[in-house]
Design a protein around this motif. Structure first.
Motif, PDB file in Angstrom:
ATOM      1  N   ASP A  28      40.376  11.211  12.018  1.00  0.00           N
ATOM      2  CA  ASP A  28      42.048  10.615  12.841  1.00  0.00           C
ATOM      3  C   ASP A  28      41.530  11.708  14.295  1.00  0.00           C
ATOM      4  O   ASP A  28      40.996  12.521  14.470  1.00  0.00           O
ATOM      5  N   VAL A  29      41.581  10.863  15.274  1.00  0.00           N
ATOM      6  CA  VAL A  29      40.704  11.773  16.449  1.00  0.00           C
ATOM      7  C   VAL A  29      42.011  11.225  17.664  1.00  0.00           C
ATOM      8  O   VAL A  29      42.533  10.408  17.804  1.00  0.00           O
ATOM      9  N   VAL A  30      42.411  12.476  18.772  1.00  0.00           N
ATOM     10  CA  VAL A  30      42.523  12.274  19.875  1.00  0.00           C
ATOM     11  C   VAL A  30      41.282  12.299  21.242  1.00  0.00           C
ATOM     12  O   VAL A  30      40.843  13.073  21.547  1.00  0.00           O
ATOM     13  N   GLY A  31      41.593  11.314  21.835  1.00  0.00           N
ATOM     14  CA  GLY A  31      40.849  10.926  23.071  1.00  0.00           C
ATOM     15  C   GLY A  31      41.493  11.899  24.418  1.00  0.00           C
ATOM     16  O   GLY A  31      42.872  11.563  24.890  1.00  0.00           O
ATOM     17  N   ILE A  32      40.842  13.394  25.086  1.00  0.00           N
ATOM     18  CA  ILE A  32      41.651  13.605  25.929  1.00  0.00           C
ATOM     19  C   ILE A  32      41.318  13.287  27.592  1.00  0.00           C
ATOM     20  O   ILE A  32      39.276  13.777  27.065  1.00  0.00           O
ATOM     21  N   ASP A  33      42.079  12.807  28.141  1.00  0.00           N
ATOM     22  CA  ASP A  33      41.283  12.307  29.448  1.00  0.00           C
ATOM     23  C   ASP A  33      42.250  12.772  30.974  1.00  0.00           C
ATOM     24  O   ASP A  33      43.288  12.871  30.078  1.00  0.00           O
ATOM     25  N   ILE A  34      41.622  13.550  31.794  1.00  0.00           N
ATOM     26  CA  ILE A  34      42.705  13.816  32.296  1.00  0.00           C
ATOM     27  C   ILE A  34      42.835  13.289  33.411  1.00  0.00           C
ATOM     28  O   ILE A  34      44.584  13.399  34.347  1.00  0.00           O
ATOM     29  N   VAL A  35      42.067  12.408  33.647  1.00  0.00           N
ATOM     30  CA  VAL A  35      43.313  11.265  34.391  1.00  0.00           C
ATOM     31  C   VAL A  35      44.058  10.239  34.216  1.00  0.00           C
ATOM     32  O   VAL A  35      43.586   9.593  32.562  1.00  0.00           O
ATOM     33  N   ARG A  36      45.226  10.009  34.013  1.00  0.00           N
ATOM     34  CA  ARG A  36      46.893   8.911  33.266  1.00  0.00           C
ATOM     35  C   ARG A  36      46.035   7.988  32.826  1.00  0.00           C
ATOM     36  O   ARG A  36      46.150   6.809  31.813  1.00  0.00           O
ATOM     37  N   GLU A  37      46.050   7.034  33.816  1.00  0.00           N
ATOM     38  CA  GLU A  37      45.645   5.690  34.002  1.00  0.00           C
ATOM     39  C   GLU A  37      44.388   5.240  32.572  1.00  0.00           C
ATOM     40  O   GLU A  37      44.876   4.591  31.817  1.00  0.00           O
ATOM     41  N   ARG A  38      43.568   6.587  32.485  1.00  0.00           N
ATOM     42  CA  ARG A  38      42.361   6.072  31.586  1.00  0.00           C
ATOM     43  C   ARG A  38      42.576   6.505  30.205  1.00  0.00           C
ATOM     44  O   ARG A  38      42.021   5.616  29.450  1.00  0.00           O
TER      45      ARG A  38
END
Ligand SMILES: NC(=O)c1ccc[n+]([C@@H]2O[C@H](COP(=O)([O-])OP(=O)(O)OC[C@H]3O[C@@H](n4cnc5c(N)ncnc54)[C@H](O)[C@@H]3O)[C@@H](O)[C@H]2O)c1
Length: 443
Positions: A28-38
């Motif tokens: 079960d994976v959550v990807g986090i990026d501070i760039v919203r569009e990405r």
């Protein structure tokens, strides 16, 4: 232990394939990026970059569709995660020292939100000393937990490269440096689910040195080949023939010279090693960097020589730069050697840039059409070995171009065939200009 719940911080070339493979193997994976569009693009199952990446787009779309991968922009998503992987970019500052601001921001966000017992795995490349000096310390400060009691830390540097992201991730051996044996064991249990390569356990600082040294080693080898290319050119020899013959000696593996070294990693990682090892006063690695950084400017010297040979001033020339990305068949433009070349040719009457994977470079819009880029040009500068160029013949170049003249930065063509076809030709590591003295077509 129950199955780890995973977060991957930083959704770029490294983080996306990791997310997709982990999700594919049932995590079960959550990807986090501070760039919203990405974050939104990846969360919708789409790749945010162009280029040939066999299998990746499909795997990502499948992971999202099956509900095993979702994305976020906030580190609060780390709260219920037991294993958190960090894949943020780790660039240099203007003085070629590590700029750890993104890494520190990510680690602060994780430290504030991670629960007791969390495993934090840094995949980003870091200067030796960073794992204990910055990462462990920041995690302890932000979480109030103690290393190896409240949380565990691993450095498992990534070995992917654009164009081979999934292949390398699945098949290459990995070095796992841990804060203790439990950290290594837990991380190994996760990696062994997604990859076939061997896992090599070690400590944190050894893993840091291994990663930066493996890229510095390659950079030094390329610099050596480039230096031999410059020597060969001056002495009227072909560096590629020199290389072939050098490599007939056992235990020699001379690399290919070329128009420069780019990408996020090779121009940067040697400096990370130099920074971490500064007390030892490294001398060879900075010298190699200087040689490789000089290669695009050497291409510009060859351009001047060719223009003078064909008797065309830059201001009157239609110039086609073939390839903008740093590597063939990818859209990765980071530290591309084409950047200084294109920037220095802005005085040309017309400057065209061909690249099928990028839309713009240095304010110049690219064209994806090889023939359109070459048609009527006085000079073509091949900076990248995109697969489209392997189909070009000297006869076609002669027919399409106005003058026709070529500077070959990637050993794409045979000098003999070019001159026989009537093309003025030179390149990195090639004999001095081979001129057919072909008269220019009417300008
Ligand atoms: N690109 C490669 O082929 C490659 C190969 C081996 C190792 N590496 C290393 O892996 C790391 C990542 O490289 P990459 O090419 O994937 O970089 P990238 O620029 O493609 O991706 C990094 C991502 O991290 C995000 N990010 C930055 N700061 C963040 C933060 N504080 N919180 C959350 N997200 C953040 C960025 O928005 C970006 O989407 C680097 O250290 C690099 O040296 C890269």
């Amino acid at each position: 232990m129950a199955q780890e719940k995973v977060a991957v911080v930083g959704l770029g070339y490294v983080g996306i394939p990791l997310c997709a493979l982990l999700a594919d193997k049932g995590f079960d994976v959550v990807g986090i990026d501070i760039v919203r569009e990405r974050s939104e693009t990846v969360g919708a199952g789409r790749l945010p970059f162009k280029g040939e990446e066999p299998g990746l787009a499909e795997l990502l779309a499948k992971a999202v569709k099956r509900g095993r991968l979702r994305t976020a922009t906030s580190f609060e998503a780390c709260r219920d995660r037991t294993a958190i992987f960090v894949c943020v970019d780790t660039p240099l500052d203007a003085d070629k020292r590590p700029d750890n601001s993104k890494l520190e921001a990510a680690v602060r966000g994780i430290g504030k939100n991670m629960g007791k017992g969390a495993l934090v795995v840094i995949e980003s490349t870091v200067a030796p000393g960073t794992m204990t000096g910055i990462v462990a310390r920041t995690l302890e400060q932000e979480s109030g937990l103690e290393l190896n009691k409240g949380f565990r830390l691993v450095h498992c540097p990534e070995r992917v490269m654009p164009g081979r992201l999934l292949y390398n991730l699945r098949n290459y051996d990995r070095v796992i440096g841990g804060s203790d044996a439990v950290a290594v064991k837990r991380a190994s249990a996760i990696y062994s689910r997604i990859m076939k390569g061997k896992l090599h356990p070690t400590d944190l600082v050894t893993a840091e040195i291994v990663k930066t040294a493996e890229n510095a080693y390659r950079d030094v080898q390329i610099a050596f080949a480039n230096e031999v290319a410059l020597i060969s050119e001056k002495l009227g020899a072909d560096a590629f023939e020199v290389r072939r013959l050098v490599n007939t000696t056992p235990f020699r593996d001379m690399h290919m010279p070329g128009a420069g070294v780019g990408g996020h990693c090779l121009p940067k990682d040697p400096w990370l090693l130099v920074h971490g090892g500064r007390d030892a006063g490294p001398r060879l690695i900075p010298a190699a960097r200087a040689v490789n950084d000089s290669m695009p400017f050497h291409v510009l010297d060859l351009v001047s020589e060719v223009l003078s040979e064909i008797d065309v001033r830059l201001e009157d020339a239609v110039v086609a730069v073939m390839g903008a990305s740093f590597l063939q068949d990818t859209g990765d433009i980071r530290n591309s050697p084409s950047i200084p070349v294109i920037a220095s040719l802005s005085a040309a009457k017309e400057l065209r840039v061909h690249d099928p994977y990028l839309e713009e470079i240095e304010g110049v819009r690219t064209t994806p059409d090889v023939k359109k880029a070459l048609s009527g040009a006085d000079l073509a500068i091949f900076m990248v070995a995109h697969k489209d160029y392997s189909k070009l013949t000297p006869g076609q170049l002669k027919k399409l171009m106005r003058t026709p003249a070529v500077v070959d930065g990637r050993n794409l063509f045979s000098a003999d065939k070019m001159t026989r076809a009537g093309v003025v030709y030179t390149g990195v590591g090639k004999r001095a200009i081979l001129s057919c003295k072909a008269p220019a077509k009417a300008r």
